[in-house]
Design a protein around this motif. Structure first.
Motif, PDB file in Angstrom:
ATOM      1  N   THR A   1      14.374   5.728  -3.950  1.00 55.09           N
ATOM      2  CA  THR A   1      14.105   5.399  -5.343  1.00 55.09           C
ATOM      3  C   THR A   1      13.492   6.633  -5.980  1.00 55.09           C
TER       4      THR A   1
ATOM      5  N   GLU B   1      22.690   8.972  -9.459  1.00 54.43           N
ATOM      6  CA  GLU B   1      22.685   7.616  -8.911  1.00 54.43           C
ATOM      7  C   GLU B   1      24.102   7.109  -8.637  1.00 54.43           C
TER       8      GLU B   1
ATOM      9  N   GLU C   1      12.469   2.520   2.560  1.00 56.72           N
ATOM     10  CA  GLU C   1      12.778   3.143   1.276  1.00 56.72           C
ATOM     11  C   GLU C   1      11.823   4.305   1.009  1.00 56.72           C
TER      12      GLU C   1
ATOM     13  N   LYS D   1       3.754   3.816  -9.138  1.00 55.77           N
ATOM     14  CA  LYS D   1       5.123   3.715  -8.649  1.00 55.77           C
ATOM     15  C   LYS D   1       5.205   3.678  -7.128  1.00 55.77           C
TER      16      LYS D   1
ATOM     17  N   GLN E   1      15.412   6.221 -12.047  1.00 58.95           N
ATOM     18  CA  GLN E   1      14.791   5.804 -13.300  1.00 58.95           C
ATOM     19  C   GLN E   1      14.166   7.023 -13.964  1.00 58.95           C
TER      20      GLN E   1
ATOM     21  N   ARG F   1      10.269   6.625  -1.801  1.00 61.27           N
ATOM     22  CA  ARG F   1      10.030   6.638  -3.247  1.00 61.27           C
ATOM     23  C   ARG F   1       9.526   8.025  -3.647  1.00 61.27           C
TER      24      ARG F   1
ATOM     25  N   PRO G   1      14.228  -2.565  -0.636  1.00 59.94           N
ATOM     26  CA  PRO G   1      15.229  -1.786  -1.347  1.00 59.94           C
ATOM     27  C   PRO G   1      16.095  -2.646  -2.252  1.00 59.94           C
TER      28      PRO G   1
ATOM     29  N   SER H   1      20.051  10.126   1.034  1.00 66.05           N
ATOM     30  CA  SER H   1      19.907   8.688   0.804  1.00 66.05           C
ATOM     31  C   SER H   1      21.110   7.950   1.376  1.00 66.05           C
TER      32      SER H   1
ATOM     33  N   LYS I   1      16.578  -2.459 -11.217  1.00 67.99           N
ATOM     34  CA  LYS I   1      17.145  -1.380 -12.017  1.00 67.99           C
ATOM     35  C   LYS I   1      18.140  -1.916 -13.036  1.00 67.99           C
TER      36      LYS I   1
ATOM     37  N   THR J   1      18.335   4.485  -6.312  1.00 68.96           N
ATOM     38  CA  THR J   1      17.939   3.862  -7.563  1.00 68.96           C
ATOM     39  C   THR J   1      17.162   4.906  -8.355  1.00 68.96           C
TER      40      THR J   1
ATOM     41  N   SER K   1      14.331  -3.468  -5.448  1.00 65.29           N
ATOM     42  CA  SER K   1      14.220  -2.301  -6.302  1.00 65.29           C
ATOM     43  C   SER K   1      15.534  -2.022  -7.013  1.00 65.29           C
ATOM     44  N   ILE K   2      16.634  -2.176  -6.301  1.00 69.31           N
ATOM     45  CA  ILE K   2      17.930  -1.909  -6.914  1.00 69.31           C
ATOM     46  C   ILE K   2      18.260  -2.955  -7.961  1.00 69.31           C
TER      47      ILE K   2
END
Length: 868
Positions: A490, A538, A458, A569, A547, A460, A851, A483, A858, A545, A854-855
């Motif tokens: 992310t 997204e 992943e 993060k 944010q 970030r 991953p 991605s 969300k 993901t 993390s998803i």
């Protein structure tokens, strides 16, 4: 028979007042001829009043200075100064009390102290964000509820244990409310001093404190309503509730309308500020007439004030220093004059009973945290640490106790014992927090660069946004980053707002879909657009993901705050917008010079790789024709690695152009000596990196050979090598690329090394944070529209050991004066870990390398607001 005498017509006699002692005030306001009129210069009211104010201010400031090395919050000094001046210590000396704090002058200083409460309540309401209370996390709500119920019950038991036959039953509300208080401002200082801001315990304590603050005001209002006549309490409650409804539904819109009529950028004159102070007084009179207290009206007025940053800053600039620096010490003096430690053992209360009750009061929050740990999964030590932190008190607890004493529902004994208990709670919070609360995890995360990432890992990315004009280029870069489900991304979009004046620093974590509304202030509209843009990115991408966060920071500390967030993060790549944008005439124009200083500071101490994104023209949805300008070094390797990831996107063509100085090429076209091509440069004023030229050259050759081998049969990827003589030929070659219509140029910043083709250019850089190549692409005249990404790779330094300090390196032109001062001020890791910041969720940011986690995380996000 004589007639009866006529009835007496004399004045009626008030029999209830017979036998009372009435004091006659014969002293003057001030003397006309000073000491020549009498031996006592403090007999008049004004000189005595001035002396009392001076004593209150000086004693609190001196104690604050003395206790500062012990990391004690200012509240401790304020309470102690009042106790020292009161009958518990100096006030017990007859001559001192008679000359400095005589009984006949107590009403004067008490009036000023309670007027301070009115203005303090307004400032508290003005700085309180109701959304922060609504959107706290589940753990924080459990801790806050438990931390309110159990301390309230213990406080009620405390009151009834010491209650006398003549006391009202309502007093238990004030004792219970005092133990439920958690001082948010005091707690924030303790969390900052002990480096607990980013721990889970610190997050939960700060979030639950917000709920406790709001609940304390509700309980105080209830207590005030019920201390009046119980026959009319229902009317007092109805009138107060009705007043709140009217203020929210009618007064607040009226204030919004009035403020909207103020021309933008004009500011708020003295007329506005004085008018608001007059309204504060009017609101106080209304709520007092309704049966509560003037400070309740002031607090409500502060809550309904429009969310206008300029107005908030103007009010705080004019009122905060006066209220907190002059008026509030007088209030604490009044509290100290009411406190008498010698009364703790009055009646049948023994010293052991008194100590047991104080100990029970001090352990109320700890008991509540232990109960909450059964539902939150915290360990016993964590629960004790959380209980110690939430036991921290603030000015609010003294307000509750003072009002209870004034309303004559708390005896001097109960009042004094509660003051001592609250003082002990706040004093021991700092040392016990260090004992029971786990420190912030400073272990550096592993994936700080794109080049060192594992296949399919992943990525970030933290993207900084100063305005909606930065959005197109950033979203285009994220779209181009390719991605996939097997190699997810992310993306954190951080809207950066300037912290103006005395407004509180704030962090907001937005939920998906929260930007789909219109209206509001200019900043709210921008936030809505940013959220919607990232939501759409997204939705139309695979393995993404996204944010969005909003941060309000001062430009002086914004670089450090960005680095801290990137570390929190676990970002591998940090994207910064350039401080210039292309104008209508095609020239690059400054948007905000402060952004350049911020970028320089981030490059100096970033915990991961950094990219400065420059937009020259309107970017497409994603870049389809990418060029990498390669000279060698760690920054260029990071740039090429990122570009190779982009080239995996269907329809993208990647061209890698390697520039080689002609003097370093032999007859057969090979580079003769790697030491001749790359020359190390050192700057003592910056953090430097030890680079081995031979090893660095080997890594360059290995990366380029792998790229040639893997893309030999791929028509979408091209590699070329240009042999040039000097800087002039290099400049012409770069400008000639304008005919190729590239959408995106990716180049290394060239930190730590300099090529013979760019050494002269580096001396004339207009934007040194871009390096020689990036500066050339930005400042030269090009007809095509494209974006430029200048990359600096994170390189670990040797200091700090394996698990310790790490920093990105900088070299020539990396900083400027602001960056140099930051480097001299502290080491890079200290910069990332110091400063004041509140966290944004009470859930641990776990499983960074997963991953799927993390998803899924969300889907559970909500808007979290924290003010500091």
């Amino acid at each position: 028979m004589a007639a009866p005498p006529p009835p007496s017509t004399g004045p009626e006699v008030d029999l209830d007042r017979l036998g009372q002692v009435v004091m006659c005030f014969s002293q003057t306001i001030y003397r006309s001829n000073g000491v020549w009129e009498g031996p006592d210069p403090l007999a008049p009211m004004i000189p005595l009043f001035i002396l009392q104010i001076m004593t209150a201010i000086l004693s609190s400031r001196i104690l604050n200075f003395v206790l500062k090395p012990f990391n004690q919050p200012p509240l401790v000094a304020e309470i102690l100064s009042g106790i020292i001046l009161g009958p518990s210590m100096l006030g017990n000396i007859e001559e001192f009390r008679k000359h400095n704090f005589p009984n006949h002058n107590f009403e004067t200083i008490e009036t000023m102290g309670h007027f301070a409460l009115v203005l303090y309540a307004f400032l508290t309401g003005l700085q309180m964000d109701v959304k922060a209370i609504v959107h706290t996390g589940t753990k924080s709500r459990i801790v806050a509820v438990s931390g309110s119920i159990f301390p309230f019950l213990i406080g009620a038991g405390f009151y009834f244990t010491l209650q006398t036959d003549t006391q009202s039953m309502i007093g238990f509300i004030f004792c219970g409310s005092a133990l439920t208080v958690t001082g948010f401002s005091t707690l924030a200082k303790i969390l900052d001093s002990k480096r607990l801001l980013n721990t889970e315990i610190g997050k939960i304590a700060a979030s639950s404190a917000l709920i406790n603050v709001a609940l304390s005001w509700v309980l105080l209002t209830i207590g005030l309503l019920f201390t009046g006549s119980l026959d009319n309490v229902q009317w007092a409650v109805l009138c107060t509730v009705g007043f709140v409804v009217v203020c929210v539904n009618y007064v607040r819109p009226l204030l919004n309308w009035l403020i909207s009529k103020t021309p933008e950028g004009q500011g708020f004159s003295e007329f506005y500020i004085c008018s608001f102070i007059a309204v504060i007084c009017a609101f106080g009179c209304f709520t007092d007439a309704m049966g509560s207290h003037p400070m309740i009206g002031a607090f409500i007025f502060g809550l309904i004030m429009p969310n206008n940053e300029l107005l908030r800053t103007a009010i705080l600039d004019r009122l905060e220093d006066f209220v907190m620096g002059i008026l509030m010490p007088v209030f604490f003096l009044v509290c100290g004059l009411r406190t008498n430690i010698f009364t703790i053992t009055d009646g049948d209360t023994s010293i052991f009973t008194a100590l047991a009750l104080i100990l029970l009061a001090c352990s109320a929050k700890i008991i509540a945290a232990l109960v909450a740990s059964c539902y939150t999964g915290m360990s016993t030590n964590e629960a004790i640490g959380l209980g110690v932190l939430t036991n921290t008190k603030s000015t609010m607890v003294m307000i509750i106790l003072e009002v209870g004493q004034v309303q004559q529902v708390l005896s001097v004994q109960q009042y004094s014992m509660m003051v001592v208990a609250c003082l002990i709670m706040t004093i021991v919070a700092t040392p016990l927090a260090a004992r029971y609360c786990p420190k912030q995890d400073l272990e550096p995360y592993k994936r700080r660069t794109i080049q060192n990432a594992k296949p399919g890992e992943e990525l970030r990315i933290l993207a900084c946004i100063h305005g909606t004009n930065n959005l197109p280029a950033i979203i285009s870069l994220l779209e181009t980053s390719n991605s996939t489900v097997t190699s997810p991304i992310t993306a954190f979009g951080v809207q950066l707002l300037e912290l103006v004046g005395r407004a509180p620093a704030m962090m907001v974590v937005h939920s998906s879909g929260s930007g789909r509304h219109v209206g509001g202030s200019h900043e709210e509209v921008q936030t809505s657009q940013i959220i919607s843009t990232f939501d759409n990115y997204e939705l139309r991408s695979h393995g993404v993901t996204a944010q969005v966060l909003t941060a309000r920071w001062s430009y002086d500390t914004m670089a450090e705050d960005i680095c801290k967030m990137a570390k929190e993060k676990r970002a591998a790549f940090l994207v910064l917008p350039f401080h210039k944008q292309q104008g209508t005439d095609g020239e690059m124009e400054d948007t905000n010079p402060a952004i350049q200083t911020v970028n320089e500071g981030v490059l100096l101490s970033a915990p991961c790789s950094v990219g400065i994104l420059v937009e020259r023209g309107r970017p497409n949805q994603y870049a389809k024709n990418i060029a990498v300008l390669y000279l060698g070094g760690p920054d260029d390797r990071e740039a090429l690695t990122y570009a190779r990831r982009m080239s995996g996107l269907p329809g993208v063509h990647l061209t890698v152009i390697r520039f080689v100085p002609a003097k370093d090429v032999s007859a057969d076209g090979a580079v003769e000596d790697p030491d001749l091509e790359l020359e190390l440069t050192r700057e003592t004023s910056f953090v430097t990196v030890s680079i081995d030229p031979a090893r660095d050259k080997e890594e360059d050759e290995e990366l380029l050979n792998n790229f040639r081998t893997e893309t030999a049969e791929d028509d979408s990827k091209t590699f070329m090598e240009l042999v040039l003589d000097d800087e002039e030929e290099f400049t012409k070659a770069v400008k000639s690329l304008d005919d190729r219509s590239f959408d995106l140029y990716v180049a290394g910043r060239g930190r730590g090394v300099s090529s013979a083709l760019t050494s002269g250019l580096a001396d004339w850089c207009e934007c040194p944070e871009l390096g020689a190549v990036g500066d050339l692409l930005v400042t030269s005249e090009f007809e095509s529209s494209f974006s430029v990404l200048v990359v600096q790779q994170y390189v670990r330094t040797n200091k700090g050991g394996a698990g310790g300090g790490s920093s990105s390196a900088s070299s020539t032109g990396a900083g400027g004066s602001a960056a140099e001062s930051m480097s001299q001020r502290m080491d890079a890791d200290m910069q990332m870990d110091m400063g004041f910041r509140m966290s944004y969720s009470d859930e641990p940011d776990a499983a960074y390398d997963s991953p799927t986690s993390s998803i899924s995380r969300k889907q559970q996000q909500q808007d979290h607001y924290i003010m500091v």
